[in-house]
Design a protein around this motif. Structure first.
Motif, mmCIF file in Angstrom:
data_model
loop_
_atom_site.group_PDB
_atom_site.id
_atom_site.type_symbol
_atom_site.label_atom_id
_atom_site.label_comp_id
_atom_site.label_asym_id
_atom_site.label_seq_id
_atom_site.Cartn_x
_atom_site.Cartn_y
_atom_site.Cartn_z
ATOM 1 N N GLY A 1 0.814 -1.210 0.000
ATOM 2 C CA GLY A 1 0.000 0.000 0.000
ATOM 3 C C GLY A 1 0.845 1.257 0.000
ATOM 4 N N ASP A 2 1.925 1.235 0.764
ATOM 5 C CA ASP A 2 2.852 2.360 0.822
ATOM 6 C C ASP A 2 3.475 2.619 -0.546
ATOM 7 O OD1 ASP A 2 4.696 4.289 1.689
ATOM 8 O OD2 ASP A 2 6.068 2.808 2.519
ATOM 9 N N ALA A 3 3.976 1.557 -1.181
ATOM 10 C CA ALA A 3 4.683 1.700 -2.455
ATOM 11 C C ALA A 3 3.769 2.161 -3.582
ATOM 12 C CB ALA A 3 5.357 0.381 -2.826
ATOM 13 N N LEU A 4 2.543 1.640 -3.642
ATOM 14 C CA LEU A 4 1.625 2.062 -4.700
ATOM 15 C C LEU A 4 1.002 3.421 -4.383
ATOM 16 C CD1 LEU A 4 0.543 0.987 -7.431
ATOM 17 C CD2 LEU A 4 -1.547 0.342 -6.199
ATOM 18 N N GLY A 5 0.705 3.665 -3.106
ATOM 19 C CA GLY A 5 0.100 4.930 -2.718
ATOM 20 C C GLY A 5 0.980 6.128 -3.007
ATOM 21 N N GLY B 1 -6.966 4.312 -13.681
ATOM 22 C CA GLY B 1 -6.648 3.859 -12.336
ATOM 23 C C GLY B 1 -5.173 3.520 -12.208
ATOM 24 N N LEU B 2 -4.687 3.497 -10.978
ATOM 25 C CA LEU B 2 -3.297 3.147 -10.702
ATOM 26 C C LEU B 2 -3.267 1.751 -10.104
ATOM 27 C CD1 LEU B 2 -0.282 3.736 -10.426
ATOM 28 C CD2 LEU B 2 -0.786 4.961 -8.281
ATOM 29 N N THR B 3 -2.757 0.801 -10.875
ATOM 30 C CA THR B 3 -2.775 -0.595 -10.425
ATOM 31 C C THR B 3 -1.407 -1.257 -10.472
ATOM 32 O OG1 THR B 3 -3.328 -1.351 -12.673
ATOM 33 C CG2 THR B 3 -5.172 -0.910 -11.163
ATOM 34 N N ASP B 4 -0.383 -0.540 -10.983
ATOM 35 C CA ASP B 4 0.937 -1.133 -11.102
ATOM 36 C C ASP B 4 1.997 -0.057 -10.886
ATOM 37 O OD1 ASP B 4 2.273 -3.811 -12.128
ATOM 38 O OD2 ASP B 4 3.405 -2.148 -12.999
ATOM 39 N N TYR B 5 3.105 -0.447 -10.280
ATOM 40 C CA TYR B 5 4.176 0.515 -10.012
ATOM 41 C C TYR B 5 4.711 1.157 -11.293
ATOM 42 C CZ TYR B 5 4.300 -2.248 -5.668
ATOM 43 O OH TYR B 5 3.977 -2.918 -4.512
ATOM 44 N N SER B 6 4.673 0.416 -12.388
ATOM 45 C CA SER B 6 5.214 0.940 -13.646
ATOM 46 C C SER B 6 4.467 2.171 -14.129
ATOM 47 C CB SER B 6 5.178 -0.150 -14.723
ATOM 48 O OG SER B 6 3.843 -0.525 -15.016
ATOM 49 N N ARG C 1 10.377 3.068 -8.723
ATOM 50 C CA ARG C 1 9.028 2.497 -8.744
ATOM 51 C C ARG C 1 9.038 1.170 -7.981
ATOM 52 N NH1 ARG C 1 9.403 4.518 -14.234
ATOM 53 N NH2 ARG C 1 7.834 6.155 -14.604
ATOM 54 N N GLY C 2 8.131 1.045 -7.030
ATOM 55 C CA GLY C 2 8.088 -0.142 -6.184
ATOM 56 C C GLY C 2 8.843 0.013 -4.883
ATOM 57 N N ASP C 3 9.406 1.199 -4.652
ATOM 58 C CA ASP C 3 10.094 1.484 -3.390
ATOM 59 C C ASP C 3 9.094 1.729 -2.261
ATOM 60 O OD1 ASP C 3 12.836 1.311 -3.187
ATOM 61 O OD2 ASP C 3 13.200 3.255 -4.108
ATOM 62 N N LEU D 1 -3.508 -10.723 -1.526
ATOM 63 C CA LEU D 1 -2.795 -9.526 -1.974
ATOM 64 C C LEU D 1 -2.399 -9.667 -3.444
ATOM 65 C CD1 LEU D 1 -0.384 -8.919 1.067
ATOM 66 C CD2 LEU D 1 -2.558 -7.766 0.585
ATOM 67 N N PRO D 2 -2.367 -8.549 -4.184
ATOM 68 C CA PRO D 2 -1.987 -8.622 -5.609
ATOM 69 C C PRO D 2 -0.557 -9.134 -5.778
ATOM 70 C CG PRO D 2 -3.015 -6.508 -5.085
ATOM 71 C CD PRO D 2 -2.733 -7.188 -3.783
ATOM 72 N N LYS D 3 -0.408 -10.265 -6.431
ATOM 73 C CA LYS D 3 0.906 -10.899 -6.535
ATOM 74 C C LYS D 3 1.897 -10.028 -7.301
ATOM 75 C CE LYS D 3 -0.312 -14.530 -4.269
ATOM 76 N NZ LYS D 3 -1.603 -13.993 -3.808
ATOM 77 N N HIS D 4 1.433 -9.344 -8.362
ATOM 78 C CA HIS D 4 2.360 -8.541 -9.151
ATOM 79 C C HIS D 4 2.907 -7.370 -8.355
ATOM 80 C CE1 HIS D 4 -1.298 -6.149 -9.630
ATOM 81 N NE2 HIS D 4 -0.572 -5.162 -10.117
ATOM 82 N N LEU D 5 2.140 -6.890 -7.366
ATOM 83 C CA LEU D 5 2.625 -5.786 -6.535
ATOM 84 C C LEU D 5 3.615 -6.281 -5.476
ATOM 85 C CD1 LEU D 5 -0.621 -3.651 -6.112
ATOM 86 C CD2 LEU D 5 1.315 -3.265 -7.665
ATOM 87 N N ILE D 6 3.422 -7.479 -4.992
ATOM 88 C CA ILE D 6 4.418 -8.071 -4.086
ATOM 89 C C ILE D 6 5.722 -8.298 -4.843
ATOM 90 C CG2 ILE D 6 5.000 -10.049 -2.644
ATOM 91 C CD1 ILE D 6 1.991 -10.425 -2.133
ATOM 92 N N GLU D 7 5.615 -8.895 -6.022
ATOM 93 C CA GLU D 7 6.800 -9.199 -6.818
ATOM 94 C C GLU D 7 7.522 -7.936 -7.275
ATOM 95 O OE1 GLU D 7 5.191 -11.588 -9.911
ATOM 96 O OE2 GLU D 7 4.878 -13.351 -8.624
ATOM 97 N N GLY D 8 6.783 -6.838 -7.418
ATOM 98 C CA GLY D 8 7.371 -5.599 -7.898
ATOM 99 C C GLY D 8 8.010 -4.742 -6.826
ATOM 100 N N LEU D 9 7.902 -5.133 -5.558
ATOM 101 C CA LEU D 9 8.551 -4.373 -4.493
ATOM 102 C C LEU D 9 10.063 -4.393 -4.695
ATOM 103 C CD1 LEU D 9 6.507 -5.619 -1.395
ATOM 104 C CD2 LEU D 9 6.528 -3.272 -2.277
ATOM 105 N N VAL D 10 10.684 -3.240 -4.637
ATOM 106 C CA VAL D 10 12.130 -3.146 -4.852
ATOM 107 C C VAL D 10 12.895 -4.004 -3.852
ATOM 108 C CG1 VAL D 10 14.102 -1.568 -4.763
ATOM 109 C CG2 VAL D 10 12.010 -0.884 -5.952
#
Length: 318
Positions: A19-23, A41-46, A59-61, A285-294
């Motif tokens: 939530g922190d990284a996407l927010g 909408g904002l759904t991915d760090y990219s 992105r993803g930090d 939790l959205p798997k792509h957002l977990i995987e995208g965390l720096v």
């Protein structure tokens, strides 16, 4: 039963980081600006735009919201219990080595005070008194997530972890409300009734009660999370954390709603997704957002060790 607790513990801590990284992508925007920047909408760090503010991170930090939470988590595990002086020393060492500008005034003043390590809560009280009126900002609320996981004395832990940098009544009150909610989600699997939260609020700060009922009864627009004069107010972030529990039906709905409401979106989404992660579990939790965390590997490592620590603590007190 431990498998259920592990799902909720991981959902809470990793949900906070996601939530922190996407927010961050909508932080300090109005809801209209967020819609303009992210019409789909904002759904991915990219998708996160690169401007003067967001350009400070990859992105993803994660931001300091999660960073401080992880430092506290690691120090509790290292010491085997709550040692406020050890936590203070760790935060000071990190602050001295950190070169970002992502620190609000009260944290800067506390962590740079020569007495802070020896007496963190006393120093915080002194700093807040010397600096005069502080807005009741939201930076310490997330520490209630840790308090809720320590089954033996969650309220005392939450009070201590909040007051190592924040001494306002509203800061403490909103943290206890979020912490009590997290406690019920983690250990009992249900959302705390509004009446119980209102009763708790009256013990700490009566002025918080109307915000609770606004979140319970109102629309997302009623919360005014993007009001630039109030966006980092603790009561507003408390509303952002609780509103989805009463009005959303999934993790994705929670994240989308709070991120696109903008304002102090990294803090708000961190809190909201942490509670949603406890409600629905890590696997939701959205798997792509977990995987995208720096720092995914580090965050997952801390989360796994924290789950072991919490459940061992539970076994000792059962």
């Amino acid at each position: 039963m431990n498998d259920i607790y592990r799902q909720r513990l991981a959902g809470g801590l990793i949900g906070y980081a996601v939530g922190d990284a996407l927010g961050l992508g909508t932080e300090f925007m109005t809801a209209k600006e967020a819609e303009m920047r992210y019409p789909e909408g904002l759904t991915d760090y990219s998708q996160i735009i690169r401007d003067a503010h967001r350009g400070q991170w990859r992105r993803g930090d994660i931001t300091n919201d999660t960073r401080i939470l992880l430092h506290i988590t690691e120090e509790i595990m290292k010491q085997g219990h709550i040692d406020l002086q050890a936590i203070a020393r760790r935060l000071v060492d990190w602050y001295d080595d950190d070169h970002s500008t992502d620190h609000i005034a009260c944290i800067r003043w506390c962590l740079s005070d020569p007495d802070y390590i020896s007496d963190p809560i006393g120093t915080t009280r002194k700093v807040w008194s010397q600096m005069g009126h502080f807005d009741s900002t939201n930076e310490a609320i997330g520490r209630a997530i840790l308090g809720a996981t320590l089954h033996d004395n969650p309220r005392e832990v939450t009070s201590s972890l909040v007051r190592i940098t924040h001494y306002g009544a509203r800061c403490l009150c909103t943290a206890h409300i979020v912490g009590h909610t997290a406690y019920d989600l983690l250990w009992h699997g249900h959302v705390t009734p509004i009446e119980a939260l209102a009763s708790l609020a009256r013990k700490f700060d009566e002025t918080v009660v109307p915000y609770l009922y606004r979140a319970y009864e109102g629309t997302l627009e009623d919360l005014k999370l993007d009001d630039e004069d109030l966006y980092n107010d603790a009561a507003h972030s408390m509303m952002a954390a609780l509103w989805p529990l009463w009005h959303c039906e999934s993790v994705d709905d929670t994240l989308s709603s709070i991120v696109m409401a903008a304002g102090d979106a990294d803090t708000n989404a961190a809190l909201a997704l942490s509670l949603a992660g406890m409600l629905y579990g890590y696997d939701a939790l959205p798997k792509h957002l977990i995987e995208g965390l720096v720092e995914r590997e580090y965050i997952e490592d801390v989360t796994g060790r924290w789950s072991d620590f919490v459940l061992a603590n539970l076994d000792r007190h059962s």
